[in-house]
Scaffold this motif. Structure first.
Motif, short mmCIF file in Angstrom:
data_model
loop_
_atom_site.label_atom_id
_atom_site.label_comp_id
_atom_site.label_asym_id
_atom_site.label_seq_id
_atom_site.Cartn_x
_atom_site.Cartn_y
_atom_site.Cartn_z
N THR A 27 48.04 -3.51 -0.56
CA THR A 27 47.20 -2.31 -0.65
C THR A 27 47.07 -1.67 0.73
O THR A 27 45.97 -1.43 1.21
CB THR A 27 45.79 -2.65 -1.19
OG1 THR A 27 45.23 -3.69 -0.38
CG2 THR A 27 45.84 -3.08 -2.63
N GLY A 28 48.17 -1.39 1.35
CA GLY A 28 48.11 -0.81 2.69
C GLY A 28 49.44 -0.19 3.06
O GLY A 28 50.41 -0.27 2.28
N LEU B 51 46.13 1.54 4.90
CA LEU B 51 45.13 2.40 4.31
C LEU B 51 45.27 3.85 4.73
O LEU B 51 44.90 4.76 3.99
CB LEU B 51 43.72 1.90 4.66
CG LEU B 51 43.35 0.49 4.15
CD1 LEU B 51 41.90 0.19 4.49
CD2 LEU B 51 43.61 0.35 2.66
N GLY B 52 45.80 4.11 5.91
CA GLY B 52 45.94 5.48 6.38
C GLY B 52 47.23 6.15 5.98
O GLY B 52 47.51 7.28 6.41
N ASP B 53 48.04 5.51 5.13
CA ASP B 53 49.35 6.05 4.75
C ASP B 53 49.46 6.00 3.23
O ASP B 53 50.06 5.09 2.66
CB ASP B 53 50.45 5.21 5.41
CG ASP B 53 51.84 5.77 5.16
OD1 ASP B 53 51.98 6.71 4.35
OD2 ASP B 53 52.79 5.25 5.77
N PRO B 54 48.90 7.00 2.52
CA PRO B 54 48.89 6.96 1.05
C PRO B 54 50.29 6.87 0.43
O PRO B 54 50.46 6.20 -0.60
CB PRO B 54 48.20 8.27 0.67
CG PRO B 54 47.37 8.63 1.86
CD PRO B 54 48.16 8.16 3.04
N MET C 223 51.35 3.32 0.67
CA MET C 223 50.49 2.55 -0.23
C MET C 223 50.96 2.67 -1.68
O MET C 223 51.04 1.68 -2.41
CB MET C 223 49.03 3.02 -0.13
CG MET C 223 48.26 2.51 1.05
SD MET C 223 46.52 3.01 0.95
CE MET C 223 45.98 2.07 -0.48
N GLN D 66 36.41 0.04 1.80
CA GLN D 66 37.48 0.88 2.33
C GLN D 66 38.77 0.71 1.51
O GLN D 66 39.46 1.69 1.21
CB GLN D 66 37.74 0.55 3.79
CG GLN D 66 36.60 0.96 4.73
CD GLN D 66 36.80 0.45 6.15
OE1 GLN D 66 37.92 0.13 6.55
NE2 GLN D 66 35.72 0.36 6.91
N VAL D 67 39.08 -0.54 1.16
CA VAL D 67 40.27 -0.79 0.34
C VAL D 67 40.10 -0.20 -1.04
O VAL D 67 41.01 0.47 -1.57
CB VAL D 67 40.57 -2.30 0.27
CG1 VAL D 67 41.66 -2.57 -0.76
CG2 VAL D 67 40.98 -2.84 1.64
N ASP E 50 38.25 2.29 -2.03
CA ASP E 50 38.30 3.74 -1.98
C ASP E 50 39.72 4.25 -1.72
O ASP E 50 40.15 5.26 -2.30
CB ASP E 50 37.36 4.27 -0.90
CG ASP E 50 35.89 4.06 -1.24
OD1 ASP E 50 35.59 3.82 -2.43
OD2 ASP E 50 35.04 4.11 -0.32
N ALA E 51 40.45 3.57 -0.84
CA ALA E 51 41.81 4.00 -0.54
C ALA E 51 42.72 3.85 -1.76
O ALA E 51 43.56 4.72 -2.04
CB ALA E 51 42.37 3.20 0.64
N GLY F 119 42.03 6.49 -4.18
CA GLY F 119 42.60 7.74 -3.72
C GLY F 119 44.03 7.97 -4.14
O GLY F 119 44.53 9.11 -4.13
#
Length: 472
Positions: free
Chosen positions: A271-272, A274-277, A280, A339-340, A342-343, A346
């Motif tokens: 699941t990462g 996190l800053g790179d949809p 992900m 945070q995980v 929510d990401a 998203g």
């Protein structure tokens, strides 16, 4: 001797009252032999009522069990929707092959109707609202089949709908590109004829490098290993890769060598970052091995073809993600868990890449079972009792799949979903009868968390498929 001659003949007894005792039978002899005076009165009695024996739940073909498809509602006429004019050709072919006297059972879901109803469409143009729970099961008018195949992505047929249906039906989902869908339906209709999958060669793969992976290994993989190792038909063929041995290379080698009918894996799901949809989404839910390497489905399928295997992956988001998370408020909004969650939300509602690859293979898998959203440690071990609570999934994977007549995957996992219903009831009743901030209220929260976890276990593939059976 004829029946009339029999009843006219004399009978003798071995009593002695100064002479032999013998005589012809009486006029009620026939009734006596079958129950004395009961049959004599039967002609005047009211007919008795006896409930019918319930059908075998494995028999999806039975009209009181049934199989049907669920698709989105469209702007076409109800008659055209009943004829599946909007469905892929492979689905039309499958539905016609499984149709009853009045055609296949077609149910439609319309966004905005809520999740409590489906619409059943008939070829004469009729439309009937069907309750998800509480109605009669079967293929007759007004009924809802026990086995349902959802056809479409979670964007048009929401995960929430599948999770809701899980509590009362055996549900699977297919959402594959056209060439892969044709291959899957071909294999399904032929029941994977010629499959090389070996029921006596299960593969277990369990990482163990932190608390949660250790718990998954103990709660699922080790319990299955114990059963496989004690059964003479699976002990010799079992491949059990655990801890440091749970690498991607070892998994690929074990699958290629064993050609298993059942694969069980426990691990983290990717699941990462996190800053790179985009990354992900590409890697969502992919298995993370003992060396923190990420599974490459394409590379795996170069070394091994599923060929009728069923894969259970106990990993975060192994089946996909949803556009909302059920766990908002469980943890602090600034925590790493939040945070995980929510990401992942998203990314929207989507199916993860591993099941899509397995079901799209040249020789496709029968089914994939995984999670939408993560599994928490509390859903495997109740913190208030330290009791492992994975009995339902063990029952599905062992009793359901490895009995003499294996159960269809949808039926095998009904125990998992019944456990969810029990937990929802426990949470509601405990909340109602306990004080705020009491230990009981905390236990109710854990029960609700576990219920959501069980309910969001989903099946990808047709719910009627069965693993290859062990020889007698």
């Amino acid at each position: 001797m004829t029946e009339e001659a029999l009843w006219a003949a004399e009978v003798a007894i071995n009593a002695w009252s100064g002479e032999s005792v013998r005589d012809v039978t009486g006029p009620d002899a026939r009734a006596w032999i079958l129950g004395q005076d009961l049959l004599a009165k039967a002609a005047d009695a009211e007919p008795s009522m006896h409930a019918e024996e319930p059908p075998d739940e494995r028999a999806w073909e039975h009209p009181d069990v049934g199989w049907g498809v669920v698709l989105p509602w469209t702007g076409d006429s109800a008659a055209d929707q009943a004829r599946l004019v909007d469905a892929p050709a492979a689905i039309r072919r499958l539905a016609e092959a499984r149709a009853g006297r009045d055609g296949p059972v077609v149910l439609r879901y319309q966004a905005g109707d809520g999740l409590g109803l489906l619409r059943r469409v008939y070829r004469n143009g009729d439309v009937q609202d069907i309750a998800i729970t509480g109605g009669r099961t079967g293929t007759g008018p007004g009924q809802r089949p026990a086995y349902l195949l959802m056809v479409g992505s979670p964007e048009v047929l929401p995960w929430d709908l599948q999770c809701r249906l899980n509590l009362s039906a055996a549900v699977g989902r297919l959402c594959l590109p056209e060439p892969a869908l044709e291959r899957y339906v071909d294999a399904l209709l032929d029941d994977w004829a010629g499959s090389a999958a070996q029921p006596g060669n299960p593969v277990l793969w369990a990482t163990d490098y932190d608390d949660i992976t250790d718990l998954m290994r103990v709660a699922v993989a080790e319990q299955m290993a114990d059963r496989f190792s004690k059964d003479p038909q699976t002990s010799g063929g079992l491949r059990h890769l655990s801890g440091a041995a749970a690498t991607l290379g070892n998994l690929s080698g074990a699958l290629a060598a064993a050609t298993p009918s059942v694969v069980i894996t426990t691990s983290h799901g990717r699941t990462g970052p996190l800053g790179d949809p985009a990354t992900m989404a590409r890697d969502l839910g992919l298995l993370v091995d003992a060396e923190q390497e990420i599974l490459d489905p394409a590379g795996l399928l170069q070394a091994w073809q599923p060929d009728g295997a069923i894969w259970y992956a106990h990993a975060c988001c192994s089946a996909g993600s949803d556009a909302t998370t059920r766990y908002t408020g469980l943890v602090s909004a600034t925590s790493k868990v939040a945070q995980v969650l929510d990401a992942v939300a998203g990314l929207g509602a989507r199916i993860a890449p591993l099941p899509t690859a397995l079901l799209s293979a040249q020789r496709p898998a029968r089914a994939f079972i995984g999670h939408v959203e993560p599994t928490f440690n509390w859903t495997l071990e109740r913190p208030e009792t330290q009791q492992i609570i994975s009995a339902a999934v063990i029952r599905a994977l062992w009793t359901g799949f490895f009995q003499r007549r294996p159960e269809p995957v949808g039926l095998a996992f009904r125990q998992q979903f019944r456990h969810a219903a029990e937990l929802f009831g426990e949470a509601q009743q405990t909340n109602r009868n306990s004080r705020p901030k009491s230990p009981e209220r905390q236990w109710a929260s854990i029960a609700l968390l576990t219920a959501y976890d069980r309910q969001s276990t989903v099946i990808l593939g047709d719910p009627t498929v069965c693993p290859a059976a062990l020889p007698p």
